[in-house]
Write a protein that holds these residues in place. Structure first.
Motif: not given
Ligand SMILES: Cc1ncc(COP(=O)(O)O)c(C=O)c1O
Length: 385
Positions: A27-35, A37-43, A246-250
């Motif tokens: 879903t869009e929420d799944d995608i946003q959750a990954v995005v 994390v990527v923006r946070s820099g903690r990968l 962290e992307m996968s975990a998100a």
């Protein structure tokens, strides 16, 4: 909420793009959750992994969850944490994905193959007990295709012979045996989150256990053998890089948050198939035993003896519908035959079913019309093959 279903490559060519063999539910929420994390820099090694582990432990109702890079790495760490190694025999079905057996081989132990029950395709407790020797240390129980194994009998045998029990529940997130979630029943269990599973993290897996010592060792081994509090370049034991990102975990956090819905959608599609296939006469839909909750990984049918699965699969492909033969038994894989001297004839039920089982296209967003199309094509192909 818009759902994206991206076709999952699943070994081999997918001739038809319109009905994929399987697809994740994103879903869009799944995608946003990954995005985010990527923006946070903690990968890696961050708060998402910890949160995901907490949610999995809560869902399975166990004390510990250790997220890792795949179901295979989860199984490997469990085998290793139990101290299984050269000279030890481990009972395992051959009717399973290759990782259930490779995890044993990685540690130099010897897989001993056990036949399966003809209706659920899970370990046959009678054959299991017959194959126990003085060297048997453990059983790898696979809840195949999301149907729980015959746990009461298996645990009785394990207790009697003092065997460790590893639950390979990679295909069975959310499945229940007599009201108990699989993952709670053995010494430790593995779940997997490849994109064709009940929920996905892209690649990923998790170890669950109530045993604090197994949890501590697995946690260290997934992170290069580091200790809990030790310095970054201090290593207490032989370890691996089996960390999840962290992307996968998100993505996992987002998916486990709607696991009930994901499982219900798959159940609905399975029911549509079963309703339409119950009268065809020449192939059996999968059995679901009383007292269990099966969560659907794949939808399979078992053809009657004497029908040509290959011809039927070829004809289906010509109709634009992908299918898979499930499984190719592990004891007949060429490197296993060479290594262990296994051969045709060792496991009659496994060998017969492996020649006759076909997985049909399956995911939670298949429409009624798509299921109809698959079933109609099956009937047509059966007539012509
Ligand atoms: C029964 C079983 N065990 C283990 C695995 C391994 O999981 P992964 O592909 O995440 O390594 C799978 C994956 O399909 C599986 O079906």
């Amino acid at each position: 909420m818009r759902t994206f279903t991206q076709e999952v490559p699943n070994d081999g060519d997918l001739r038809d793009k319109s009905i994929p063999m399987s697809a994740p539910d994103i879903t869009e929420d799944d995608i946003q959750a990954v995005v985010d994390v990527v923006r946070s820099g903690r990968l890696s090694l961050g708060p998402k992994t910890e949160e995901f582990e907490g949610l999995i432990a809560e869902y399975i109702e166990v004390k510990h969850a250790i997220a890792v890079s795949s179901g295979t790495s989860a199984l490997h760490l469990i085998v290793k944490s139990l101290g299984i190694g050269p000279g030890d025999e481990v009972l395992v079905p051959s009717f399973t994905f290759i990782s259930s057996v490779n995890a044993i081989l990685y540690e130099g132990a010897t897989p001993v193959f056990v036949d399966i029950e003809p209706d659920t395709y899970n370990l046959d407790p009678q054959d299991l007990e017959q194959k126990i020797t003085g060297r048997t240390r453990a059983i790898v129980v696979v809840d195949v295709f999301g149907h729980p194994a015959e746990w009461d009998e298996i645990l009785r045998i394990a207790k009697k012979h003092k065997l460790k029990v590893i639950d390979d529940s990679c295909e069975a997130l959310g499945a229940e045996y007599k009201g108990i979630k699989v993952g709670q029943l053995g010494d430790a269990a593995a779940f997997a989150f490849y994109a064709n599973k009940q929920m996905t993290t892209g690649e990923g897996g998790v170890i669950v256990t109530d045993n604090s010592e197994i949890a501590r060792i697995c946690r260290s081994m997934r992170n290069q053998g580091r200790g809990e509090m030790g310095a970054w370049l201090e290593h207490e034991r032989l370890g691996y890089n089996y960390r999840i990102t962290e992307m996968s975990a998100a993505l996992g956090i987002s998916q486990i948050g709607r696991i009930d819905e994901l499982l219900a959608k798959r159940e609905r599609v399975a029911q549509m198939y079963t309703d339409r296939l119950s009268t065809i006469g020449w192939a059996k839909p999968p059995a679901v035993r009383p007292g269990v909750r099966k969560t659907w990984f794949v939808y399979t049918i078992a053809l009657d003896e004497g029908l040509s699965r290959d011809r039927l699969m070829e004809a289906m492909a010509k109709e634009g519908i992908p299918t898979r033969g499930y499984f190719s038994p592990v004891h007949l894989q060429s490197y296993i035959c060479k290594h262990l001297g296994t051969h045709e004839g060792l496991l009659p039920v496994t060998e017969s079913l492996a020649r006759r089982i076909i997985a049909l296209p399956f995911h939670g967003n298949l429409s009624e019309a798509e299921v109809e199309r698959v079933v109609e094509a099956l009937s047509k192909c059966r007539k012509n093959s």
